[in-house]
Design a protein around this motif. Structure first.
Motif, PDB file in Angstrom:
ATOM      1  N   ILE A   1      -7.376   8.124  -5.333  1.00 52.95           N
ATOM      2  CA  ILE A   1      -8.034   8.204  -6.813  1.00 52.95           C
ATOM      3  C   ILE A   1      -8.529   6.933  -7.194  1.00 52.95           C
ATOM      4  O   ILE A   1      -9.672   6.618  -7.491  1.00 52.95           O
ATOM      5  N   LEU A   2      -7.728   5.940  -7.004  1.00 50.97           N
ATOM      6  CA  LEU A   2      -8.073   4.428  -7.616  1.00 50.97           C
ATOM      7  C   LEU A   2      -9.215   3.737  -6.909  1.00 50.97           C
ATOM      8  O   LEU A   2     -10.152   3.346  -7.273  1.00 50.97           O
TER       9      LEU A   2
ATOM     10  N   LEU B   1       0.981  -1.396   0.178  1.00 48.43           N
ATOM     11  CA  LEU B   1       0.040   0.170  -0.004  1.00 48.43           C
ATOM     12  C   LEU B   1       0.816   1.310   0.167  1.00 48.43           C
ATOM     13  O   LEU B   1       0.578   2.279  -0.819  1.00 48.43           O
TER      14      LEU B   1
ATOM     15  N   ALA C   1       3.661   1.640  -1.297  1.00 48.51           N
ATOM     16  CA  ALA C   1       4.165   1.891  -2.328  1.00 48.51           C
ATOM     17  C   ALA C   1       3.492   3.088  -3.407  1.00 48.51           C
ATOM     18  O   ALA C   1       4.055   3.529  -4.128  1.00 48.51           O
ATOM     19  N   PHE C   2       2.205   3.129  -3.132  1.00 50.91           N
ATOM     20  CA  PHE C   2       1.483   4.014  -3.983  1.00 50.91           C
ATOM     21  C   PHE C   2       1.532   5.544  -3.526  1.00 50.91           C
ATOM     22  O   PHE C   2       1.414   5.594  -2.087  1.00 50.91           O
ATOM     23  N   PRO C   3       1.668   6.450  -4.296  1.00 46.41           N
ATOM     24  CA  PRO C   3       1.526   7.862  -3.797  1.00 46.41           C
ATOM     25  C   PRO C   3       0.240   7.788  -3.142  1.00 46.41           C
ATOM     26  O   PRO C   3      -0.720   7.328  -3.839  1.00 46.41           O
TER      27      PRO C   3
ATOM     28  N   PHE D   1     -12.454   5.723  -7.451  1.00 44.74           N
ATOM     29  CA  PHE D   1     -12.952   5.295  -8.701  1.00 44.74           C
ATOM     30  C   PHE D   1     -13.597   3.994  -8.535  1.00 44.74           C
ATOM     31  O   PHE D   1     -14.758   3.609  -8.818  1.00 44.74           O
TER      32      PHE D   1
ATOM     33  N   PHE E   1      -2.178  10.231  -3.159  1.00 41.00           N
ATOM     34  CA  PHE E   1      -3.211  10.758  -3.746  1.00 41.00           C
ATOM     35  C   PHE E   1      -3.766   9.984  -4.990  1.00 41.00           C
ATOM     36  O   PHE E   1      -5.092   9.632  -5.427  1.00 41.00           O
ATOM     37  N   VAL E   2      -2.798   8.909  -5.528  1.00 40.73           N
ATOM     38  CA  VAL E   2      -3.008   8.295  -6.640  1.00 40.73           C
ATOM     39  C   VAL E   2      -3.962   7.098  -6.054  1.00 40.73           C
ATOM     40  O   VAL E   2      -4.753   6.782  -6.905  1.00 40.73           O
TER      41      VAL E   2
END
Lengths: 340, 286
Positions: free
Chosen positions: B140-141, B130, B132-134, B144, B136-137
């Motif tokens: 968003i995912l 988890l 590893a993800f920026p 969505f 805000f990105v």
């Protein structure tokens, strides 16, 4: 070194696999039917079935995942429903624009934040330190898309210093020959200075916007690292030998504070990619961030997944590269890695 | 006054009492005052202001004046009324993100640190992925994938903040599980989960509280960012990100007031949270 590299490559591969798992399952396992998500509410059952078949959602989940993974291995990220083109290809085309913007922003951030952070550390506890800390709190509290609009208003509407934000080049300019894909760099390499000026004038505001956000983070990081270094035994030693404070700061402080600062850059770049989604939307900058916000607006699942995957992989690969460089330069790093 | 680079004697070890008392540091007080002040305005002022949703085509895009202090937007709505009306919503959502991430993160972190072994391994591998993800990105995912809605936007932002809480709490829990009072409980035959809940969790949340205040600030920015992209809160609801988004098309025509004021309030709210975090961190570290 070989052993350290092997271990580090292995953990990076595991991380990237994990990212693929999250990107895939977050959009499939979550309550709710992904076909409904794509098709919209109130669609007929036949239409939903057609959507499922089109996206390969009519086979068991694990088989879908196997297909997704095997597709990734050959560079297949799926097809965008908005453009009908392969996502991998579209992303490759857009990477230079975002890379150019982020490099420009890091340049701005370094110029602003590095001296401020060092100054704050050297004057620890004084009003200068307090001011730099306050500035860094404010910088990390500003909404990027808002400061972007403020900059556009001031520089293009009020002062009329810069062209209207309509992408990477003002009207009437053709992109320079493709070498790196970064317009400013390509224009310089081919000696096309008019295009360089035009591309740079479009790059300034998005670069500055993202750069301001990065500057808050970097200033704080540099200050804290430098405070620690300036408090250390070897700095006291150098000072007691009569070496000037300025020289100690550069020679002992900065050189030792460097590695942790550069390591943190991988994470910072990740958050800048996140910020690019908002900032590129405002500047009509045709990069990855704009791609993501278009995907979001059009419920373009494959495109969004591709973007998220790239953003996650970029962070992993960047920190891998930085770690390997350090291990190569500094034997203590690889020995510590082998012991733990 | 410059801090001396040479210490004649090593600095005194910090006493826990000092760390506790310095939590009431001026930065923390300032941050709390700012947020409480905003909330008070958010609760009281709407009674004296026009309806934040009332449109008036004749009054569209008017600059700030005595009648409309912050001007009107392109639908003729009062920008001041909308900016003030959004305080409650934005601050509540940010708090929800911070509390959710804090709760999930500290529970997982305590479990991982206190249990060790397989539990630790599973939780930490998942958290590493988890992280590893920026942030805000990832938000968003998730927003969505879950579908469009305020709750999902909050869930996305909160999830992105969880890894840091887990790491902080786990590190503390690891050191606390070896302390004598935990050992004593074990000897007395107290069950592991009870020990985790009564001894380890309360003692391992210090840095997590600092982090929670920080997350509150970034949640303000992320939620407004999501709303700006059309995810989460939607028009015509008065929300700062929505308002900036609505004003963004007009700014090149010189209409600055419809997006400037909501952005200033985002800044104020985020500064409030970050001051609290910064002040508490100093109390714990310096």
């Amino acid at each position: 070194m070989g052993r350290f590299m092997g271990r580090r490559l292995f953990t990076a591969a595991i991380s990237i696999l994990g990212i693929c798992v999250v990107v895939f399952f977050v959009t499939r396992v979550i309550p709710g039917d992904p076909a409904v998500l794509l098709a919209g509410d109130n669609q007929s059952e036949e239409y939903l079935a057609a959507v499922r078949a089109r996206y390969g959602m009519d086979v068991p989940l694990l088989e879908q995942f196997a297909r997704y993974l095997s597709g990734l291995f050959v560079g297949d990220l799926g097809t965008s429903i908005r453009t009908g083109r392969p996502v991998a290809q579209e992303i490759m085309e857009r990477i230079p624009a975002t890379a150019e913007m982020i490099l420009a922003s890091l340049l701005f951030a370094a110029v602003i934040a590095l001296p401020l952070g060092v100054l704050a550390a050297a004057k620890k506890g004084t009003w200068i330190d307090a001011l730099v800390r306050a500035a860094s709190v404010v910088a990390s509290s500003v909404a990027s898309f808002w400061i972007a609009l403020v900059l556009v208003f001031v520089f293009t509407y009020q002062l009329r210093l810069l062209p209207t934000p309509t992408g990477r080049l003002p009207r009437g300019f053709d992109p320079p020959p493709h070498i790196t894909g970064m317009y400013t760099v390509d224009a310089l390499l081919t000696g096309n200075f008019a295009t360089f000026g035009a591309a740079a004038s479009m790059l300034v505001l998005p670069g500055l916007t993202i750069g301001l956000l990065a500057a808050g983070f970097i200033a704080k990081l540099v200050r804290n690292e430098m405070v620690e270094q300036l408090d250390s035994g070897f700095v006291r030693m150098s000072r007691s030998l009569g070496i000037s404070k300025a020289r100690v700061i550069v020679q002992d402080g900065l050189r030792n504070a460097g590695p942790p600062i550069v390591t943190a850059l991988a994470l910072l770049v990740g958050s800048l990619i996140g910020g690019a989604v908002l900032v590129e939307t405002i500047f009509a900058w045709p990069g990855l961030g704009r791609y993501a916000s278009d995907a979001l607006a059009n419920k373009d699942l494959a495109a969004l997944q591709g973007f998220v995957l790239c953003a996650g992989a970029a962070v992993v690969l960047l920190s891998l590269a930085l770690d390997l460089i350090y291990a190569w330069m500094d034997p203590r790093v690889r020995l510590a890695g082998a012991r733990s | 006054m410059t801090a001396p680079l040479v210490h004649p004697t090593p600095p005194k070890p910090k006493s826990p009492r000092r760390a506790r008392s310095s939590r009431l540091n001026p930065l923390v007080i300032g941050g709390v005052a700012l947020l409480v002040g905003m909330l008070a305005v958010g609760f009281i002022a709407p009674h004296f202001l026009p309806d934040p949703l009332a449109t008036a085509a004749a009054d569209a895009s008017q600059p700030p004046s005595a009648e409309h202090w912050f001007g009107t937007d392109r639908y003729g709505r009062d920008v001041l009324a909308r900016t003030i009306d959004a305080i409650q919503l934005d601050l509540t959502l940010a708090l929800a993100c911070a509390i959710a991430a804090f709760t999930v993160g500290t529970v997982l972190g305590t479990l991982a640190g206190f249990m060790g072994g397989v539990v630790d391994e599973i939780i930490m591998r998942f958290i590493d992925i988890l992280a590893a993800f920026p942030a805000f990105v990832l938000a968003i995912l998730v927003a969505f994938a879950l579908g469009d809605g305020v709750v999902f936007a909050v869930a996305g932002v909160a999830l992105a903040a969880v890894p840091e809480f887990v790491r902080l709490t786990r590190a503390r829990a690891l050191s606390i599980r070896r302390q004598d009072f935990v050992l004593a409980s074990r000897v007395l035959g107290v069950r592991a989960l009870v020990i985790a809940w009564t001894h380890v969790a309360p003692n391992s949340t210090g840095p997590a509280i600092v982090q929670a205040a920080f997350v509150g600030g970034s949640a303000i920015l992320y939620l407004a960012g999501l709303a700006f992209l059309g995810v989460g809160v939607h028009p015509p609801q008065a929300e700062w990100g929505v308002m900036i988004s609505e004003g963004s098309a007009e700014i090149v025509r010189g209409i600055w007031w419809s997006s400037l004021f909501p952005g200033l309030f985002i800044l104020l709210a985020a500064v409030g949270f970050h001051l609290i975090s910064d002040g508490m961190a100093r109390g714990q570290h310096d």
